[in-house]
Design an enzyme around this catalytic site. Structure first.
Site, PDB file in Angstrom:
ATOM      1  N   ALA A  65       0.861  -1.177   0.000  1.00  0.00           N
ATOM      2  CA  ALA A  65       0.000   0.000   0.000  1.00  0.00           C
ATOM      3  C   ALA A  65       0.900   1.231   0.000  1.00  0.00           C
ATOM      4  CB  ALA A  65      -0.890  -0.019   1.240  1.00  0.00           C
ATOM      5  N   GLY A 110       0.675  -4.963   0.935  1.00  0.00           N
ATOM      6  CA  GLY A 110      -0.492  -5.178   0.083  1.00  0.00           C
ATOM      7  C   GLY A 110      -0.181  -5.979  -1.176  1.00  0.00           C
ATOM      8  N   GLU A 113      -0.399  -9.521  -0.052  1.00  0.00           N
ATOM      9  CA  GLU A 113      -1.829  -9.788   0.168  1.00  0.00           C
ATOM     10  C   GLU A 113      -2.573  -9.949  -1.169  1.00  0.00           C
ATOM     11  OE1 GLU A 113      -1.856  -6.295   2.787  1.00  0.00           O
ATOM     12  OE2 GLU A 113      -3.004  -7.504   4.189  1.00  0.00           O
ATOM     13  N   GLU A 133       4.155  -4.778   7.873  1.00  0.00           N
ATOM     14  CA  GLU A 133       3.257  -3.800   8.499  1.00  0.00           C
ATOM     15  C   GLU A 133       3.595  -3.504   9.953  1.00  0.00           C
ATOM     16  OE1 GLU A 133       2.375  -5.990   6.279  1.00  0.00           O
ATOM     17  OE2 GLU A 133       0.852  -5.148   4.941  1.00  0.00           O
TER      18      GLU A 133
END
Ligand code: CO8
Length: 261
Positions: A65, A110, A113, A133
């Site tokens: 992200a 991300g 993910e 994270e």
């Protein structure tokens, strides 16, 4: 279609959605999420597309992200951003066309993910995976806390998330995250070979198989067997079922109609 951060190519029933934000190693800002969503809707609506490949331009698949964008957000803005990503990831996970993650480099945060939402994952041996994270003081908020344990089991998922340790493709393969690891040289050739193998089969049957597997993922075998029965029954009388059976009887290769449902 022209998109700022995604290149979309289609050839012989195979669509390639290529993340293209080189200045940030394909980090997922809101614009990238919107561009990927637009490309996904385009291929989902295209009857000619039988397999969808996701890959990144350059040395990164997706670097995560966008940290700079998140930095400027307050609680409500983060909820909006997180939901946008989660909705896209779920859309990819449940779309009826088969998907391949062709992991060409960093799959961090991300990006890792994202890989977990795809059906088949191929990486070359220099590709790496990390959920960093907790080193940023946040949670893997594109649903890594939910999908990674399902993929590799709770203890291994906790270890990867708690440590934020980077793993390379071979270890990811050993953990069951990847279907295949290739050399960098043969990477694209092997990705396309896999896509072509899938594209040769009945697209309608694959979409029904995927729907059955998605719907049955979290249910008991008694519920799951009835879900499967429904989709199995739906195959009979389809052009591809008739062609598949005829090709067997006539001892020839089936020529399917490329109908995705
Ligand atoms: N976000 C924004 N910009 C990024 C990101 C990112 N995730 N990753 C790289 N960039 C940018 C860098 O800022 C840099 O830009 P600039 O040149 O303007 O400084 C450019 O990309 C190149 O990066 P590097 O110079 O760092 O390149 P290196 O090859 O040296 O390193 C790395 C590559 C190792 C990938 C490094 O860039 C890195 O560690 N990036 C951050 C990776 C990361 O922490 N990802 C996880 C982000 S958090 C996340 O994904 C949470 C998901 C859930 C969110 C839910 C919403 C609430």
């Amino acid at each position: 279609m022209t998109l700022k951060h995604v290149l979309l190519e289609k050839e012989d029933g195979i669509a390639v959605i290529r993340f293209h934000r080189p200045e940030a190693l394909n980090a997922l800002n809101s614009q990238v999420l919107e561009d990927i969503a637009a490309a996904v809707e385009n291929v989902a609506a295209d009857e000619g597309v039988r397999v969808v490949i996701f890959t990144g331009e350059g040395k990164s698949f997706i670097s995560g992200a966008d940290i700079h964008e998140m930095d400027n957000k307050t609680g409500l803005g983060i909820i909006d951003y997180s939901r946008k990503g989660a909705a896209l990831f779920r859309r990819i996970e449940t779309m009826t066309k088969p998907t391949i993650a062709a992991v060409n480099g960093y799959a961090f945060g991300g990006g890792f993910e994202f890989v977990l939402c795809t059906d088949i994952r191929i990486a070359h041996e220099k590709a790496s995976f990390r959920l960093p994270e907790v080193s940023l003081g946040i949670v893997p908020g594109f649903n890594g806390t939910q999908r990674l344990p399902k993929c590799i089991g709770m203890p291994r998922a906790k270890e990867l998330i708690f440590t934020g340790r980077r793993i390379f493709a071979r270890e990811a393969y050993d953990m069951g995250i990847l279907n295949r690891v290739t050399s960098p040289e043969s990477f694209w050739e092997e990705v396309m070979a896999e896509a072509n193998l899938i594209a040769d089969n009945s697209a309608s049957a694959i979409s029904l198989v995927k729907a059955a597997m998605t719907a049955g993922e979290d249910v008991s075998i008694d519920v799951g067997k009835d879900i499967e029965l429904g989709y199995m029954t739906a195959c009979f009388g389809t052009p591809d079922q008739i062609e598949g059976f005829n090709s067997f009887k006539e001892k020839r290769k089936a020529v399917f109609r490329n109908i995705c449902v």
